[in-house]
Write a protein that holds these residues in place. Structure first.
Motif, short mmCIF file in Angstrom:
data_model
loop_
_atom_site.label_atom_id
_atom_site.label_comp_id
_atom_site.label_asym_id
_atom_site.label_seq_id
_atom_site.Cartn_x
_atom_site.Cartn_y
_atom_site.Cartn_z
N LEU A 279 -2.40 1.93 -0.39
CA LEU A 279 -1.70 2.26 0.81
C LEU A 279 -1.12 0.80 1.28
O LEU A 279 0.01 0.67 1.66
CB LEU A 279 -2.86 2.39 1.87
CG LEU A 279 -2.25 2.26 3.35
CD1 LEU A 279 -1.33 3.49 3.53
CD2 LEU A 279 -3.56 2.59 4.32
N TYR A 280 -1.69 -0.07 1.06
CA TYR A 280 -0.80 -1.58 1.15
C TYR A 280 0.24 -1.75 0.36
O TYR A 280 1.22 -2.10 0.70
CB TYR A 280 -2.13 -2.58 0.67
CG TYR A 280 -1.68 -4.03 1.45
CD1 TYR A 280 -2.03 -4.54 2.51
CD2 TYR A 280 -1.12 -4.77 0.50
CE1 TYR A 280 -1.64 -5.88 2.97
CE2 TYR A 280 -0.65 -6.24 0.92
CZ TYR A 280 -1.21 -6.63 2.14
OH TYR A 280 -0.81 -7.96 2.75
N TRP A 281 0.12 -1.41 -0.98
CA TRP A 281 1.17 -1.50 -1.96
C TRP A 281 2.29 -0.78 -1.35
O TRP A 281 3.57 -1.28 -1.50
CB TRP A 281 0.72 -0.95 -3.29
CG TRP A 281 1.66 -1.26 -4.17
CD1 TRP A 281 2.60 -0.21 -4.75
CD2 TRP A 281 1.92 -2.37 -5.01
NE1 TRP A 281 3.23 -1.03 -5.79
CE2 TRP A 281 2.88 -2.09 -6.18
CE3 TRP A 281 0.99 -3.80 -5.19
CZ2 TRP A 281 3.31 -3.25 -6.96
CZ3 TRP A 281 1.55 -4.76 -6.05
CH2 TRP A 281 2.52 -4.35 -6.76
N TYR A 282 2.47 0.44 -0.91
CA TYR A 282 3.40 1.42 -0.66
C TYR A 282 3.73 1.21 0.83
O TYR A 282 4.88 1.95 1.10
CB TYR A 282 3.02 2.79 -1.02
CG TYR A 282 3.10 3.11 -2.41
CD1 TYR A 282 4.46 3.06 -3.01
CD2 TYR A 282 2.05 3.56 -3.27
CE1 TYR A 282 4.64 3.28 -4.52
CE2 TYR A 282 2.07 3.98 -4.66
CZ TYR A 282 3.34 3.79 -5.23
OH TYR A 282 3.38 3.90 -6.60
N THR A 283 3.03 0.17 1.56
CA THR A 283 3.66 0.22 2.95
C THR A 283 3.90 -1.44 3.05
O THR A 283 5.28 -1.88 2.96
CB THR A 283 2.59 0.64 3.99
OG1 THR A 283 1.29 -0.21 3.72
CG2 THR A 283 2.27 1.95 3.74
N VAL A 284 2.89 -2.03 3.30
CA VAL A 284 3.22 -3.51 3.35
C VAL A 284 3.85 -4.32 2.30
O VAL A 284 4.82 -5.17 2.63
CB VAL A 284 1.78 -4.30 3.61
CG1 VAL A 284 1.99 -5.71 3.96
CG2 VAL A 284 1.13 -3.69 4.69
N GLU A 285 3.76 -3.57 0.95
CA GLU A 285 4.60 -4.67 -0.01
C GLU A 285 6.02 -4.00 -0.48
O GLU A 285 6.85 -4.45 -0.38
CB GLU A 285 3.70 -4.80 -1.11
CG GLU A 285 2.39 -5.45 -1.33
CD GLU A 285 2.79 -7.07 -1.21
OE1 GLU A 285 3.96 -7.28 -1.21
OE2 GLU A 285 1.68 -7.96 -0.89
N PHE A 286 5.63 -2.56 -0.31
CA PHE A 286 7.09 -1.84 -0.86
C PHE A 286 7.80 -0.64 0.12
O PHE A 286 8.18 0.28 -0.51
CB PHE A 286 6.78 -1.27 -2.29
CG PHE A 286 6.83 -2.56 -3.35
CD1 PHE A 286 7.92 -3.07 -3.79
CD2 PHE A 286 5.46 -3.04 -3.69
CE1 PHE A 286 7.69 -4.11 -4.59
CE2 PHE A 286 5.33 -4.07 -4.49
CZ PHE A 286 6.54 -4.65 -4.86
N GLY A 287 7.15 -0.80 1.39
CA GLY A 287 7.64 0.29 2.30
C GLY A 287 9.14 0.22 2.79
O GLY A 287 9.69 -0.91 2.83
N LEU A 288 9.73 1.42 2.84
CA LEU A 288 11.03 1.54 3.50
C LEU A 288 10.74 2.32 4.92
O LEU A 288 9.89 2.93 4.89
CB LEU A 288 11.70 2.55 2.64
CG LEU A 288 12.13 1.94 1.15
CD1 LEU A 288 13.12 3.08 0.30
CD2 LEU A 288 12.89 0.59 1.32
#
Ligand code: PHE
Ligand code: FE
Length: 295
Positions: free
Chosen positions: A176-185
């Motif tokens: 979840l962190y990866w796909y939002t905080v780190e790589f979210g659009l």
């Protein structure tokens, strides 16, 4: 760089075992060399040149509002005055990645760990671990945004809680962190923009994630993301798109305990897969994707 590593002993069912932990340290600002400041300046200008119309407005405005500029490496103490007054967050200096539980605990208390050292001039384009540029330039500005600031605290609390649920729960939260905080659009009124720090601190990926046909761009879906694998050594095969920070905050508000129970038996999803139920903004061509490693 090894200086701040500390060994502590913790009592477990195996007796006292050494635990390597990374101490919280005061930013040794006086020790930055002219080269360090030059690296900051170069990267700062390089990103600010390409980020208008690519980064979300909230990020660009917050970076200006907090007085983060190119001239020299910012002092955490100065940024903290603005941050504290705006959303109550504090930056703390660290040597590098923290043990998971320490990291969650800091976030839960609105403390954001920032790596104090900066990469070398020959590492401008890629570094396999977070440094000051990634942490400070990429992550910190959005802590000025009230909704995002609350999301980060909630994430920290969620992480502390997830420890009681085992490895699969922690893996889900990391994704979840990866796909939002780190790589979210984020798909706002002015089009598709970036808010993830891993993208914002990389020139190549800032352009790739929006303009390339190769990656998938898919609507945010909490449980779907929690099952999706990722790789850390290439550009992402899939980016997830939120509508606004409220959506992120609301979707993660419910108790995750039932979700963790469901996820315990669920199959993980390869990084590049598009599912039937996905809301597809772009179906990636897959051009340039590596076939090996964690797909
Ligand atoms: N609501 C989550 C839980 O009950 C906590 C959480 C919030 C996790 C925001 C991640 C992000 O565990
Ligand atoms: Fe990061």
């Amino acid at each position: 760089m090894g200086e701040a590593k500390r060994v502590e002993h913790q009592l477990t069912d195996k007796g006292y075992v050494p635990v390597y932990t990374t101490a919280v340290i005061e930013q040794p600002w006086e020790t930055y060399t002219p080269t360090d400041h030059e690296v900051w300046k170069t990267l700062f200008h390089r990103q600010r040149e390409i980020l208008p119309k690519r980064a979300c407005r909230e990020f660009l405005e917050a970076q200006d509002a907090m007085g983060m500029g190119a001239e020299q490496i910012p002092k955490f103490s100065e940024l903290n005055e603005v941050l504290k007054a705006t959303t109550g967050w504090t930056l703390i200096g660290v040597e590098g990645l923290l043990p998971e539980l320490d990291f969650f605990d800091h976030l839960a208390n609105r403390r954001f760990p920032v790596t104090w050292w900066i990469r070398k001039p020959e590492q401008l384009d890629y570094l396999s671990e977070p440094d000051l540029f990634h942490d400070l330039f990429g992550h910190v500005p959005l802590l000025m945004n009230p909704v995002f600031a609350d999301y980060m605290e909630a994430y920290g609390r969620g992480g502390v809680k997830a420890h009681g649920f085992g490895e699969h729960a922690l893996a889900a939260l990391t994704r979840l962190y990866w796909y939002t905080v780190e790589f979210g659009l984020i798909q706002g009124e002015d089009g598709l923009r970036i808010y993830g720090a891993g993208i914002l601190s990389s020139k190549g990926e800032s352009i790739h994630c929006l303009e390339s046909d190769a990656p998938n761009r898919i609507g945010f879906d909490l449980e779907r993301i929690m099952r999706t694998r990722y790789r850390i050594d290439t550009y992402q095969k899939t980016y997830f798109v939120i509508e606004d920070f409220e959506q992120l905050f609301e979707a993660t508000r419910p108790d995750f305990a039932p979700i963790y129970a469901r996820l315990a038996d669920a199959e993980s999803i390869p990084a590049g897969t598009v599912l039937d139920g996905d809301r597809v903004f772009n179906r990636g061509t897959g051009e340039g994707w590596l076939k090996d490693g964690d797909v």
